[in-house]
Every structure is written in structure tokens, then in C-alpha cells.
Design a protein around this motif. Structure first.
Motif, PDB file in Angstrom:
ATOM      1  N   TYR A   1       0.840  -1.205   0.000  1.00  0.00           N
ATOM      2  CA  TYR A   1       0.000   0.000   0.000  1.00  0.00           C
ATOM      3  C   TYR A   1       0.871   1.250   0.000  1.00  0.00           C
ATOM      4  N   HIS A   2       1.927   1.239   0.803  1.00  0.00           N
ATOM      5  CA  HIS A   2       2.835   2.387   0.866  1.00  0.00           C
ATOM      6  C   HIS A   2       3.389   2.701  -0.525  1.00  0.00           C
ATOM      7  N   LEU A   3       3.730   1.668  -1.263  1.00  0.00           N
ATOM      8  CA  LEU A   3       4.326   1.830  -2.590  1.00  0.00           C
ATOM      9  C   LEU A   3       3.284   1.909  -3.708  1.00  0.00           C
ATOM     10  N   LYS A   4       2.019   1.976  -3.310  1.00  0.00           N
ATOM     11  CA  LYS A   4       0.898   2.091  -4.267  1.00  0.00           C
ATOM     12  C   LYS A   4       0.836   0.924  -5.250  1.00  0.00           C
ATOM     13  N   LYS A   5       1.173  -0.254  -4.748  1.00  0.00           N
ATOM     14  CA  LYS A   5       1.094  -1.469  -5.550  1.00  0.00           C
ATOM     15  C   LYS A   5      -0.246  -2.183  -5.355  1.00  0.00           C
ATOM     16  N   LEU A   6      -1.020  -1.738  -4.375  1.00  0.00           N
ATOM     17  CA  LEU A   6      -2.365  -2.261  -4.133  1.00  0.00           C
ATOM     18  C   LEU A   6      -3.344  -1.095  -4.187  1.00  0.00           C
ATOM     19  N   PRO A   7      -4.598  -1.361  -4.579  1.00  0.00           N
ATOM     20  CA  PRO A   7      -5.588  -0.284  -4.717  1.00  0.00           C
ATOM     21  C   PRO A   7      -6.018   0.291  -3.367  1.00  0.00           C
ATOM     22  N   PHE A   8      -6.294   1.585  -3.342  1.00  0.00           N
ATOM     23  CA  PHE A   8      -6.755   2.245  -2.127  1.00  0.00           C
ATOM     24  C   PHE A   8      -8.276   2.320  -2.048  1.00  0.00           C
ATOM     25  N   GLY A   9      -8.937   2.379  -3.184  1.00  0.00           N
ATOM     26  CA  GLY A   9     -10.365   2.657  -3.209  1.00  0.00           C
ATOM     27  C   GLY A   9     -11.282   1.462  -3.145  1.00  0.00           C
ATOM     28  N   ARG A  10     -10.723   0.271  -3.052  1.00  0.00           N
ATOM     29  CA  ARG A  10     -11.554  -0.929  -3.020  1.00  0.00           C
ATOM     30  C   ARG A  10     -10.781  -2.064  -2.349  1.00  0.00           C
ATOM     31  N   LYS A  11     -11.524  -3.101  -2.023  1.00  0.00           N
ATOM     32  CA  LYS A  11     -10.934  -4.295  -1.434  1.00  0.00           C
ATOM     33  C   LYS A  11     -10.050  -4.975  -2.486  1.00  0.00           C
ATOM     34  N   PRO A  12      -8.845  -5.390  -2.125  1.00  0.00           N
ATOM     35  CA  PRO A  12      -7.992  -6.060  -3.107  1.00  0.00           C
ATOM     36  C   PRO A  12      -8.535  -7.447  -3.463  1.00  0.00           C
ATOM     37  N   THR A  13      -8.272  -7.865  -4.681  1.00  0.00           N
ATOM     38  CA  THR A  13      -8.712  -9.187  -5.117  1.00  0.00           C
ATOM     39  C   THR A  13      -7.759 -10.258  -4.583  1.00  0.00           C
ATOM     40  N   LYS A  14      -8.194 -11.487  -4.681  1.00  0.00           N
ATOM     41  CA  LYS A  14      -7.362 -12.619  -4.278  1.00  0.00           C
ATOM     42  C   LYS A  14      -6.035 -12.588  -5.039  1.00  0.00           C
ATOM     43  N   ASP A  15      -6.084 -12.388  -6.358  1.00  0.00           N
ATOM     44  CA  ASP A  15      -4.859 -12.372  -7.159  1.00  0.00           C
ATOM     45  C   ASP A  15      -3.942 -11.213  -6.776  1.00  0.00           C
ATOM     46  N   GLU A  16      -4.508 -10.043  -6.520  1.00  0.00           N
ATOM     47  CA  GLU A  16      -3.688  -8.897  -6.114  1.00  0.00           C
ATOM     48  C   GLU A  16      -2.975  -9.188  -4.798  1.00  0.00           C
ATOM     49  N   ILE A  17      -3.687  -9.801  -3.875  1.00  0.00           N
ATOM     50  CA  ILE A  17      -3.098 -10.130  -2.570  1.00  0.00           C
ATOM     51  C   ILE A  17      -1.988 -11.155  -2.736  1.00  0.00           C
ATOM     52  N   LEU A  18      -2.291 -12.237  -3.439  1.00  0.00           N
ATOM     53  CA  LEU A  18      -1.318 -13.321  -3.579  1.00  0.00           C
ATOM     54  C   LEU A  18      -0.113 -12.931  -4.428  1.00  0.00           C
ATOM     55  N   ASN A  19      -0.242 -11.896  -5.245  1.00  0.00           N
ATOM     56  CA  ASN A  19       0.880 -11.417  -6.056  1.00  0.00           C
ATOM     57  C   ASN A  19       1.648 -10.270  -5.409  1.00  0.00           C
ATOM     58  N   THR A  20       1.287  -9.928  -4.189  1.00  0.00           N
ATOM     59  CA  THR A  20       2.005  -8.892  -3.446  1.00  0.00           C
ATOM     60  C   THR A  20       3.398  -9.409  -3.080  1.00  0.00           C
ATOM     61  N   ASP A  21       4.406  -8.567  -3.275  1.00  0.00           N
ATOM     62  CA  ASP A  21       5.791  -8.938  -2.959  1.00  0.00           C
ATOM     63  C   ASP A  21       5.894  -9.515  -1.550  1.00  0.00           C
ATOM     64  N   ALA A  22       6.478 -10.679  -1.436  1.00  0.00           N
ATOM     65  CA  ALA A  22       6.775 -11.364  -0.176  1.00  0.00           C
ATOM     66  C   ALA A  22       5.531 -11.880   0.555  1.00  0.00           C
ATOM     67  N   PHE A  23       4.330 -11.648   0.023  1.00  0.00           N
ATOM     68  CA  PHE A  23       3.138 -12.088   0.746  1.00  0.00           C
ATOM     69  C   PHE A  23       3.103 -13.611   0.810  1.00  0.00           C
ATOM     70  N   ASN A  24       3.111 -14.126   2.021  1.00  0.00           N
ATOM     71  CA  ASN A  24       3.047 -15.559   2.303  1.00  0.00           C
ATOM     72  C   ASN A  24       4.214 -16.326   1.672  1.00  0.00           C
ATOM     73  N   GLN A  25       5.334 -15.670   1.520  1.00  0.00           N
ATOM     74  CA  GLN A  25       6.474 -16.320   0.871  1.00  0.00           C
ATOM     75  C   GLN A  25       7.660 -16.562   1.797  1.00  0.00           C
ATOM     76  N   LEU A  26       7.707 -15.874   2.921  1.00  0.00           N
ATOM     77  CA  LEU A  26       8.849 -16.039   3.814  1.00  0.00           C
ATOM     78  C   LEU A  26       8.611 -17.196   4.776  1.00  0.00           C
ATOM     79  N   SER A  27       9.681 -17.884   5.102  1.00  0.00           N
ATOM     80  CA  SER A  27       9.573 -18.987   6.055  1.00  0.00           C
ATOM     81  C   SER A  27       9.876 -18.475   7.461  1.00  0.00           C
ATOM     82  N   PRO A  28       9.485 -19.244   8.480  1.00  0.00           N
ATOM     83  CA  PRO A  28       9.814 -18.830   9.852  1.00  0.00           C
ATOM     84  C   PRO A  28      11.316 -18.610  10.066  1.00  0.00           C
ATOM     85  N   LYS A  29      12.154 -19.305   9.305  1.00  0.00           N
ATOM     86  CA  LYS A  29      13.610 -19.145   9.435  1.00  0.00           C
ATOM     87  C   LYS A  29      14.074 -17.764   8.978  1.00  0.00           C
TER      88      LYS A  29
END
Length: 168
Positions: free
Chosen positions: A20-48
């Protein structure tokens, strides 16, 4: 200026805040599933990878945006703060730094989604919960990012830690 958004794992609420800070996600509406899952690092880092700074990009003012996962440690942010204060005292801190805790924006769905997906590796349960949580919290994440950016404009301190109403 350097912004460091932080949360438990560094891969959900903080990744969304950076987007959101970098304006890579929309401000005026709820993000779609694809937008969320394609967000940099979203659900990609391991606990390590908790404690690792992840660079997300430069904002419209040329400020650097990072995320970090704290894990259950209460020492990660204070340790980073201590190092930065040492640089400040030595006169070698060249950028202002804002730490912003995104944990207060995390709904229950995201908490359990992260547990199932990242910790237990059960994505078919975790990922839908993460998407639901990201959609539930998007307005709160946007407000947190806006407050963080506004605070950065108003403060003269070189280093700031914003708990955002949450204490570990």
C-alpha cells in the motif's frame, strides 16, 4: 527516509503495508485474491527468515520501504533501534528511520491463515484464510500506512518506533 514495517512473520500484514505504501495495491476498493497473492513477499517467507530485512522498493519521495518479521522476539526492534542510535551518536546515520508495527491490523483469519500456511504448511486451509484476512483488514492497513507517512512528515527525530496501539 527509511520505513520498516514489522509484524510477527514479516510476510502478511507488513508485506501488505509495504505494498500500500508503494501504491502497488488499490486504495479505493478491497484487493482481489490475485492482487493479494501477487504482493511482494506475501506468504512467501519462512519462519527461518524472521529478523531478515526485506526491501520492497522506493516510494514516490524516494524513501526506502522494508519489512521485517519479529517472530516472538521482543528484542528484534530494540536491537535494531540500539544499532541505529549508535550510528546517530556517531553522526553516521544518514537517513531518518521509522519502524511501524502492523500487528494491530491483523484479524483472526490472518493469524490462523499464517499459522496453517507458513508454520504447518497446510496451504489449502491457510491461503484462503490469509486472503480473507487481507480483505478484512485492508482499510486498517491503509490507515496505518497513512498515519505512518504523516508521522514521518511531522517528526524531526531521526529514529521513531510506532507501536500503533499495540504492545508486545
Amino acid at each position: 527516509m527509511i520505513y520498516i514495517y514489522n509484524c510477527y512473520g514479516g510476510t502478511h500484514s507488513s508485506a501488505l503495508a509495504a505494498a500500500y505504501h508503494l501504491k502497488k495495491l488499490p486504495f479505493g476498493r478491497k484487493p482481489t485474491k490475485d492482487e493479494i497473492l501477487n504482493t511482494d513477499a506475501f506468504n512467501q517467507l519462512s519462519p527461518k527468515e524472521m529478523g531478515k530485512l526485506v526491501f520492497h522498493g522506493l516510494d514516490e519521495e524516494g524513501s526506502k520501504v522494508y519489512t521485517i518479521g519479529r517472530g516472538s522476539s521482543k528484542a528484534v526492534i530494540p536491537a535494531m533501534l540500539g544499532i541505529l542510535e549508535m550510528f546517530e551518536k556517531n553522526g553516521t546515520l544518514n537517513d531518518r528511520v521509522i519502524f511501524s508495527n502492523t500487528s494491530p491490523t491483523v484479524p483472526v483469519a490472518m493469524t490462523f491463515g499464517g499459522l496453517f500456511s507458513r508454520r504447518l504448511k497446510i496451504d489449502f486451509i491457510g491461503v484462503p484464510l490469509l486472503v480473507l484476512g487481507a480483505q478484512q483488514s485492508y482499510q486498517n492497513v491503509i490507515k496505518l500506512v497513512e498515519r505512518t507517512k504523516n508521522h514521518a512528515k511531522m517528526t524531526s527525530s531521526l529514529i521513531e518506533v510506532l507501536d500503533n496501539g499495540f504492545t508486545d
